[in-house]
Design a protein around this motif. Structure first.
Motif, mmCIF file in Angstrom:
data_model
loop_
_atom_site.group_PDB
_atom_site.id
_atom_site.type_symbol
_atom_site.label_atom_id
_atom_site.label_comp_id
_atom_site.label_asym_id
_atom_site.label_seq_id
_atom_site.Cartn_x
_atom_site.Cartn_y
_atom_site.Cartn_z
ATOM 1 N N LEU A 44 28.160 -18.454 32.716
ATOM 2 C CA LEU A 44 27.180 -18.576 31.732
ATOM 3 C C LEU A 44 27.486 -19.106 30.265
ATOM 4 O O LEU A 44 27.016 -19.971 30.002
ATOM 5 C CB LEU A 44 26.443 -17.204 31.664
ATOM 6 C CG LEU A 44 25.094 -17.289 30.620
ATOM 7 C CD1 LEU A 44 24.199 -18.255 30.921
ATOM 8 C CD2 LEU A 44 24.641 -15.844 30.734
ATOM 9 N N ASP A 45 28.786 -18.721 30.026
ATOM 10 C CA ASP A 45 29.447 -19.392 28.605
ATOM 11 C C ASP A 45 29.462 -20.642 28.785
ATOM 12 O O ASP A 45 29.295 -21.292 27.802
ATOM 13 C CB ASP A 45 30.607 -18.673 28.459
ATOM 14 C CG ASP A 45 30.295 -16.935 27.945
ATOM 15 O OD1 ASP A 45 29.147 -16.724 27.462
ATOM 16 O OD2 ASP A 45 31.213 -16.114 28.238
ATOM 17 N N ALA A 46 30.261 -20.892 29.880
ATOM 18 C CA ALA A 46 30.466 -22.582 30.031
ATOM 19 C C ALA A 46 29.204 -23.268 30.106
ATOM 20 O O ALA A 46 28.909 -24.608 29.477
ATOM 21 C CB ALA A 46 31.172 -22.803 31.252
ATOM 22 N N LEU A 47 28.195 -22.907 30.592
ATOM 23 C CA LEU A 47 26.609 -23.477 30.739
ATOM 24 C C LEU A 47 25.984 -23.702 29.220
ATOM 25 O O LEU A 47 25.690 -24.435 29.056
ATOM 26 C CB LEU A 47 25.887 -22.767 31.777
ATOM 27 C CG LEU A 47 25.841 -22.809 33.210
ATOM 28 C CD1 LEU A 47 25.153 -22.088 33.945
ATOM 29 C CD2 LEU A 47 25.880 -24.365 33.826
ATOM 30 N N GLN A 48 26.200 -22.511 28.641
ATOM 31 C CA GLN A 48 25.736 -22.565 27.215
ATOM 32 C C GLN A 48 26.399 -23.737 26.397
ATOM 33 O O GLN A 48 25.817 -24.215 25.690
ATOM 34 C CB GLN A 48 25.786 -21.170 26.712
ATOM 35 C CG GLN A 48 24.996 -20.191 27.141
ATOM 36 C CD GLN A 48 23.493 -20.284 26.419
ATOM 37 O OE1 GLN A 48 23.323 -21.097 25.768
ATOM 38 N NE2 GLN A 48 22.743 -19.137 26.918
ATOM 39 N N ALA A 49 27.762 -23.526 26.455
ATOM 40 C CA ALA A 49 28.569 -24.442 25.645
ATOM 41 C C ALA A 49 28.045 -25.941 26.179
ATOM 42 O O ALA A 49 27.899 -26.982 25.196
ATOM 43 C CB ALA A 49 29.956 -23.991 25.850
#
Length: 69
Positions: A44-49
């Protein structure tokens, strides 16, 4: 078939080289709305970034990430 349509094709989300989802973006005023259909677990953090990077590249001031499975 769903990943490679000739008109309005979604992009693919890769996680460690494997298909993790499909994404589609559309402008909503000054914001870019990105819908991600997850087909496997994704960071999820990678998708947000990445959604913020895509918004910047498309000239949007912000990104809104919507996840579905």
């Amino acid at each position: 078939k769903r990943a490679f349509r000739p008109v309005a094709s979604p992009g693919v989300v890769l996680q460690d080289g494997r298909l993790a989802g499909l994404w589609r973006a559309r402008a909503r005023g000054k914001q870019l709305e990105i819908d991600v259909e997850q087909v496997a677990r994704a960071d999820l953090d990678a998708l947000q970034a990445e959604s913020h990077r895509v918004a910047e590249l498309r000239g949007a001031q912000a990104a809104l990430l919507n996840l579905s499975s």
